[in-house]
Write a protein that holds these residues in place. Structure first.
Motif, short mmCIF file in Angstrom:
data_model
loop_
_atom_site.label_atom_id
_atom_site.label_comp_id
_atom_site.label_asym_id
_atom_site.label_seq_id
_atom_site.Cartn_x
_atom_site.Cartn_y
_atom_site.Cartn_z
N ILE A 93 0.85 -1.21 0.00
CA ILE A 93 0.00 0.00 0.00
C ILE A 93 0.88 1.26 0.00
N PRO A 94 0.31 2.40 -0.44
CA PRO A 94 1.09 3.64 -0.39
C PRO A 94 1.49 3.98 1.05
N SER A 95 2.48 4.84 1.21
CA SER A 95 2.92 5.28 2.55
C SER A 95 1.76 5.99 3.24
N PRO A 96 1.84 6.15 4.58
CA PRO A 96 0.77 6.91 5.26
C PRO A 96 0.56 8.29 4.64
N ALA A 97 1.67 8.99 4.34
CA ALA A 97 1.52 10.33 3.74
C ALA A 97 0.86 10.23 2.36
N GLY A 98 1.20 9.19 1.62
CA GLY A 98 0.61 9.00 0.28
C GLY A 98 -0.88 8.71 0.38
N ARG A 99 -1.25 7.89 1.35
CA ARG A 99 -2.68 7.56 1.51
C ARG A 99 -3.48 8.78 1.98
N PHE A 100 -2.84 9.58 2.83
CA PHE A 100 -3.51 10.80 3.31
C PHE A 100 -3.76 11.75 2.14
N GLU A 101 -2.74 11.97 1.37
CA GLU A 101 -2.82 12.91 0.25
C GLU A 101 -3.88 12.44 -0.77
N SER A 132 -6.43 10.58 -0.13
CA SER A 132 -7.76 10.72 0.48
C SER A 132 -8.23 12.17 0.40
N LEU A 133 -7.30 13.08 0.63
CA LEU A 133 -7.63 14.51 0.54
C LEU A 133 -8.09 14.84 -0.89
N ARG A 134 -7.38 14.29 -1.84
CA ARG A 134 -7.70 14.52 -3.26
C ARG A 134 -9.08 13.96 -3.58
N ILE A 144 -20.22 15.83 3.04
CA ILE A 144 -19.00 15.00 3.00
C ILE A 144 -18.34 15.04 4.37
N ALA A 145 -18.06 13.85 4.91
CA ALA A 145 -17.48 13.78 6.26
C ALA A 145 -15.96 13.92 6.23
N ALA A 146 -15.45 14.60 7.26
CA ALA A 146 -13.99 14.62 7.51
C ALA A 146 -13.75 13.45 8.46
N SER A 147 -13.35 12.30 7.93
CA SER A 147 -13.37 11.07 8.72
C SER A 147 -12.26 11.02 9.77
N THR A 148 -12.52 10.26 10.82
CA THR A 148 -11.55 10.10 11.91
C THR A 148 -10.23 9.55 11.36
N ALA A 149 -10.33 8.65 10.39
CA ALA A 149 -9.12 8.02 9.85
C ALA A 149 -8.17 9.06 9.25
N MET A 150 -8.72 10.19 8.78
CA MET A 150 -7.86 11.25 8.23
C MET A 150 -6.94 11.79 9.32
N GLN A 151 -7.49 11.85 10.52
CA GLN A 151 -6.72 12.42 11.63
C GLN A 151 -5.64 11.46 12.12
N VAL A 152 -5.87 10.16 11.89
CA VAL A 152 -4.87 9.18 12.31
C VAL A 152 -3.58 9.37 11.51
N PRO A 178 -2.12 14.88 12.11
CA PRO A 178 -2.77 15.49 13.28
C PRO A 178 -3.79 16.57 12.91
N ASP A 179 -3.61 17.23 11.77
CA ASP A 179 -4.59 18.23 11.33
C ASP A 179 -5.46 17.70 10.20
N GLY A 180 -5.55 16.38 10.13
CA GLY A 180 -6.19 15.75 8.98
C GLY A 180 -7.62 16.18 8.76
N ARG A 181 -8.39 16.34 9.86
CA ARG A 181 -9.80 16.66 9.65
C ARG A 181 -9.98 18.11 9.21
N ILE A 182 -9.14 19.01 9.72
CA ILE A 182 -9.22 20.42 9.28
C ILE A 182 -8.80 20.50 7.80
N LYS A 183 -7.75 19.77 7.46
CA LYS A 183 -7.32 19.78 6.05
C LYS A 183 -8.44 19.25 5.15
N ALA A 184 -9.17 18.23 5.66
CA ALA A 184 -10.29 17.68 4.88
C ALA A 184 -11.37 18.74 4.67
N ILE A 185 -11.62 19.52 5.70
CA ILE A 185 -12.64 20.59 5.58
C ILE A 185 -12.18 21.63 4.56
#
Ligand code: SAM
Length: 369
Positions: free
Chosen positions: A256-264, A266-268, A282-290, A293-300
């Motif tokens: 699987i892609p790296s954590p940073a790759g999966r985050f990016e 998902s954001l896309r 559209i939900a800013a999912s908990t998994a984004m924050q895992v 640390p600012d995953g949910r704000i970035k999702a918003i």
């Protein structure tokens, strides 16, 4: 649209009135920061224009971790013997819902492992009725309790639930088959049928996928977005796949892609979903924050407009571990909400206290019928 240096220029693609599969693959493949941020800025602009500068709250209650399914990726799968299983009582569910209502959360989500036993169905029905009674029908209720018969969906709808999230997990039947056992509990066509039945039963219907699965291609993800658009969803809840060590897939981390790759990625996906489906939730999912640390704000800031603070009683929440690193539940979810509020204020967004925050798209869809 590629430059002579092989870089993808997003401006031309984003200016198109309707994106197709090829456009989406290109936008998912973008590597340059400048181009990525152009996509996020566009998605956020679409959110502000169509869903406003509000983020709606859904207090999350994880009702039971008992599950009849054995999904290869999920920490609460039936065969995971390390998990101690629990079910909240009707009183515990209602108490949490009232806690959220008194703090003006506007809505709750009740989620659970997949259970079709009578006791589960009846406990949830009675809990929904009681919540509606004690909150003057004002608290929004979303369910996420898996595949059920249409009669069960209708029963929960009549009791007072009005939104339902059922992730298709992957719209590629082939990939779906690879991440699930081959038996009558894990059929792609049953999951699809359940989604249609949710619409038939009158729910605001949401779906979603996991992002960064082993073997998943950008074409798969583009197809997922088109699937959601074609299905005319009212809501989306999607996020990165995160391995869980006690699952069969948890050992395939090399694929699987790296954590940073999966985050990016998902954001896309969130940004492209917002650009394609302007007025849905559209939900800013908990998994984004895992994964950030600012995953949910970035999702918003990439187009999400729903936030789900976890309210499961702490004694149980530790056993609702879908993936490794799931954040521990705070004693007071209000702390999480206040932190969100401060961060949102800094970017000109507000928390939708006291608002159900229904999907605008649902009402438009309903009027068209
Ligand atoms: N059983 C219900 C259903 O499937 O609709 C709801 C509960 S289920 C645990 C909620 C979601 O968790 C699933 O739809 C799946 O996408 C997600 N999930 C499970 N394991 C995960 C993992 N390892 N990484 C990311 N998401 C995961």
């Amino acid at each position: 649209m590629m430059t002579a240096h092989g870089k993808i220029r997003t401006d031309g693609i984003l200016a198109k009135p309707r994106l197709d599969g090829e456009d989406l693959v290109q936008l998912l493949a973008v590597k340059e920061d400048k181009e990525k941020h152009r996509i996020y800025r566009k998605a956020y602009e679409v959110k502000r224009q169509n869903a406003g500068n509000v983020v709606y709250l859904r207090g999350l209650i994880e009702m039971s971790n008992i599950c009849r399914k054995d999904c290869y990726y999920c920490g609460i799968r039936k065969s995971n013997e390390v998990v101690s299983r629990y079910t909240l009582s009707q009183e515990e569910i209602v108490e949490k819902a009232l806690w959220a209502w008194r703090r003006n959360f506007g809505s709750i989500v009740i989620q659970s492992g997949e259970r079709t036993d009578k006791q589960f169905i009846e406990t949830l029905t009675e809990a929904i009725k009681e919540i509606r009674r004690q909150t003057d029908n004002s608290l929004g209720i979303t369910l996420s309790c898996g595949e059920q018969d249409i009669d069960v969906y209708r029963q929960w709808g009549e009791a007072g639930a009005h939104r339902y999230l059922l992730r298709i997990e992957s719209s590629s039947e082939e990939l779906f088959r690879r991440i699930h056992p081959e038996n009558e509990f894990h059929r792609f066509e049953d999951r699809l049928k359940a989604l249609y039945n949710l619409k038939k039963a009158g729910f605001q219907t949401g779906t979603g996928v996991m992002i960064g699965l082993p073997g998943q291609t950008l074409e798969n993800l583009a197809d997922d977005l088109l699937f959601m658009r074609n299905f005319d969803v009212d809501m989306i809840g999607m996020g990165p796949y995160i391995p869980h060590q006690d699952t069969p897939m948890g050992k395939l981390t090399g694929l699987i892609p790296s954590p940073a790759g999966r985050f990016e990625l998902s954001l896309r996906m969130i940004a492209l979903a917002r650009i394609l489906m302007k007025d849905i939730n559209i939900a800013a999912s908990t998994a984004m924050q895992v994964l950030d640390p600012d995953g949910r704000i970035k999702a918003i800031l990439a187009g999400a407009n729903v936030f789900m603070p976890n309210m499961t009683p702490k004694a149980f929440a530790d056993n609702y571990n879908l993936y490794d690193g799931k954040p521990v539940v705070q004693d007071d979810p209000m702390v999480v909400v206040k932190d969100l509020e401060t961060k949102l204020k800094a970017v000109g967004e507000i928390v939708g206290y006291g608002k159900r925050g229904d999907s605008k798209h649902y009402f438009k869809r309903y009027e068209k019928r």
